[in-house]
Design a protein around this motif. Structure first.
Motif: not given
Ligand SMILES: Cc1cc2nc3c(=O)[nH]c(=O)nc-3n(C[C@H](O)[C@H](O)[C@H](O)COP(=O)(O)O)c2cc1C
Length: 195
Positions: A40-42, A63-66, A177-179
């Motif tokens: 999912a990080g891709a 939150v990044s899921s916006f 990718s988590g960054r």
């Protein structure tokens, strides 16, 4: 890397209420959690800090899921971990600010994902529409009210109606990718690779 899971057929569960669904979600969940996160990080996103007020206390969380859900009616959503300590402040009817972080606000994203301390300590912000805390220096903000909350497995899906919006020229902070990445630095690096 290819990871498969048993196919789950939800069609025969259309009659179930929200409370029954958490049991349904558990079927066919054999995908490895680490592989799912990595895959999912891709998918790149921006980074937001959602805010509300509890009494007179400002509350905020990274939150990044916006996602925008609908233009008419104007709806957006965020997914919040059920274990998040401030989740109870984001209830149906509560005002919610969505602060889209600017490219130099990586440290702010970490502050609002950290544990324990007062997250607003030393942070520049002001009260926006309906009192929602709006952070200074962001790329954009949306002022909303939470309309519905859905079961999303180990997260809750908060669907909010948008009342006011503002866009600035500040380039956004990116998450991949988590960054977290500075938009301008990423653009320069990608241009350099092309030449
Ligand atoms: C870049 C970034 C994006 C994040 N996106 C989410 C998200 O979409 N949903 C979520 O529940 N937590 C997300 N988190 C983690 C939460 O911010 C963090 O777990 C939460 O603030 C912890 O709150 P608590 O200590 O009050 O429980 C994200 C963290 C970072 C750094």
């Amino acid at each position: 890397m290819t990871v498969t899971a048993d196919q789950t057929d939800f069609s025969d569960h259309a009659h179930l209420g929200d409370d029954d669904l958490s049991g349904v979600w558990r079927r066919g969940d054999q995908v490895d959690a680490a592989a799912l996160k990595q895959t999912a990080g891709a998918f790149p996103s921006g980074v937001t800090v959602i805010t509300t007020v509890q009494g007179i206390q400002p509350v905020g969380m990274t939150v990044s899921s916006f996602t925008t859900v609908s233009i008419d009616p104007p709806l957006v959503l965020v997914c919040v971990d059920r274990r998040a300590s401030c989740l109870h402040a984001f209830r149906i009817g509560a005002p919610m600010g969505v602060n889209v972080l600017g490219c130099e606000q990586g440290p702010l994203a970490r502050t609002f994902a950290g544990r324990g301390e007062d997250r607003f300590d030393g942070v520049e912000y002001r009260a926006g529409p309906h009192g929602v805390p709006l952070l200074e220096g962001t790329s954009a903000w949306l002022s909303t009210h939470i309309d519905r909350i859905y079961d999303g497995g180990d997260h809750q899906i908060l669907v909010a109606r948008v009342h006011a919006v503002h866009r600035d020229d500040t380039p956004p902070l990116l998450y991949h990718s988590g960054r977290m990445h500075d938009w301008a630095v990423a653009a320069v690096a990608s241009r350099a690779e092309q030449h």
